[in-house]
Design a protein around this motif. Structure first.
Motif, PDB file in Angstrom:
ATOM      1  N   UNK A   1      -0.462  -0.612  -4.351  1.00 12.41           N
ATOM      2  CA  UNK A   1      -1.892  -0.363  -4.197  1.00 12.41           C
ATOM      3  C   UNK A   1      -2.005   1.039  -3.609  1.00 12.41           C
ATOM      4  N   UNK A   2      -2.244   2.001  -4.476  1.00 16.53           N
ATOM      5  CA  UNK A   2      -2.206   3.403  -4.072  1.00 16.53           C
ATOM      6  C   UNK A   2      -3.541   3.810  -3.446  1.00 16.53           C
ATOM      7  N   UNK A   3      -3.471   4.396  -2.269  1.00 15.95           N
ATOM      8  CA  UNK A   3      -4.663   4.845  -1.552  1.00 15.95           C
ATOM      9  C   UNK A   3      -4.982   6.264  -2.013  1.00 15.95           C
TER      10      UNK A   3
ATOM     11  N   UNK B   1       0.810  -1.210   0.000  1.00 18.54           N
ATOM     12  CA  UNK B   1       0.000   0.000   0.000  1.00 18.54           C
ATOM     13  C   UNK B   1       0.851   1.273   0.000  1.00 18.54           C
ATOM     14  N   UNK B   2       0.264   2.333  -0.592  1.00 16.68           N
ATOM     15  CA  UNK B   2       0.954   3.625  -0.676  1.00 16.68           C
ATOM     16  C   UNK B   2      -0.067   4.749  -0.506  1.00 16.68           C
ATOM     17  N   UNK B   3      -0.099   5.425   0.647  1.00 16.67           N
ATOM     18  CA  UNK B   3      -1.005   6.564   0.838  1.00 16.67           C
ATOM     19  C   UNK B   3      -0.550   7.766   0.015  1.00 16.67           C
ATOM     20  N   UNK B   4      -1.488   8.606  -0.353  1.00 16.40           N
ATOM     21  CA  UNK B   4      -1.142   9.754  -1.195  1.00 16.40           C
ATOM     22  C   UNK B   4      -0.651  10.934  -0.368  1.00 16.40           C
ATOM     23  N   UNK B   5       0.161  11.771  -1.020  1.00 15.67           N
ATOM     24  CA  UNK B   5       0.681  12.996  -0.415  1.00 15.67           C
ATOM     25  C   UNK B   5      -0.080  14.226  -0.912  1.00 15.67           C
ATOM     26  N   UNK B   6      -1.288  13.994  -1.430  1.00 11.33           N
ATOM     27  CA  UNK B   6      -2.097  15.051  -2.036  1.00 11.33           C
ATOM     28  C   UNK B   6      -2.184  14.806  -3.530  1.00 11.33           C
TER      29      UNK B   6
END
Length: 289
Positions: A252-254, A7-12
């Protein structure tokens, strides 16, 4: 803390470009969010809007990503205000020069943050039939693919929800598949965004299966509203189970927002993701239907 999937959370990713976990981190500094992602055991961070940062900021974020051993997610090939630019659908030297310049700037930004994929979206001309425009899109992609491949990058095509972002070249996953197959280049692949696919094509699991061989990135957002999993119609248990069972190795981009802002909502989102991920592990081990 380990996860089954990467997983990869977004930075905006869209205005006002708030990072995914702003409340939990207590700052909008992307470097602080990189550190938080590492603390949570995530694999990467999504830097979709990296081009809005200065070169110095891109380097600072890239250094943080490398320092924490994370992977940078995809970078949008152009700036947010140019998403509907119709150059990809235009057969002219001026259009191809514009594309080349945008890709050069995106490549430089991607290198600074450490990204290997460029997200590509293109606007369609309302006064022209779609078929010929997609043919030109294929031609321009063939040229662009050779250029980015020399830099080790991949162009990732994304379908968009036509109800909220009309007038694009790609709204349906079958059309995106047709374009990728026509280009037939290893540097042109797909982003599978659950919210956009649910909104336009409905059967997310069937579309995931059909597109599987061409998917480079998976992005999670519920539909409607592009909010966290569990707020809408998407079968996230099914999606993550498929990814685990088929051995998906990409990010898996959040790429979603929150139904409610604040620490409690963000923590609940993390907990929900953990439950979904654990179910995917059980599916992988044969403990779930």
């Amino acid at each position: 803390m380990s996860w089954t999937l990467r997983y990869a959370p977004h930075l905006g990713y869209r205005p006002p470009f708030d990072p995914l976990f702003s409340a939990l981190v207590g700052s909008d500094d992307p470097v602080a969010h990189v550190a938080f992602a590492a603390e949570q055991g995530f694999t990467g961070v999504l830097c979709a809007a990296a081009r809005r940062w200065s070169a110095g900021e891109q380097e600072r974020v890239g250094q943080a990503i490398e320092r924490h051993g994370l992977q940078a997610g995809c970078v949008l090939y152009t700036t947010f205000d140019q998403l509907k630019n119709t150059s990809w659908a235009t057969d002219s030297d001026d259009a191809r020069r514009w594309i080349s310049d945008e890709l050069a700037q995106a490549t430089a930004a991607a290198k600074r943050v450490g990204a290997r994929q460029l997200a590509v979206l293109g606007g369609a001309r309302a006064d022209q039939p779609m078929g010929p425009q997609r043919e030109v899109f294929v031609q321009n992609l063939c040229i662009a693919a050779d250029a980015v491949a020399r830099d080790g990058l991949v162009l990732c095509l994304e379908t968009l929800n036509g109800h909220t972002v009309p007038g694009m070249l790609l709204h349906h996953m079958p059309d995106a598949l047709d374009v990728v197959r026509a280009v037939d280049h290893p540097a042109v692949r797909l982003i599978f965004d659950t919210a956009h696919v649910q909104a336009m094509d409905g059967n997310v699991l069937a579309e995931l299966d059909a597109a599987w061989d061409h998917i480079e990135i998976v992005q999670l957002a519920d539909c409607p509203g592009r909010l966290e999993p569990g707020t809408g119609q998407v079968d996230f248990t099914g999606v993550l189970n498929v990814l685990a069972r088929l051995g998906y190795q990409g990010l898996v981009e959040l790429e979603h927002g929150w139904a409610q802002h604040g620490v409690e909502s963000e923590q609940r989102g993390l907990d929900t993701l953990r439950i979904l991920d654990e179910a995917a592990l059980k599916s992988l081990n044969g403990d779930a239907p």
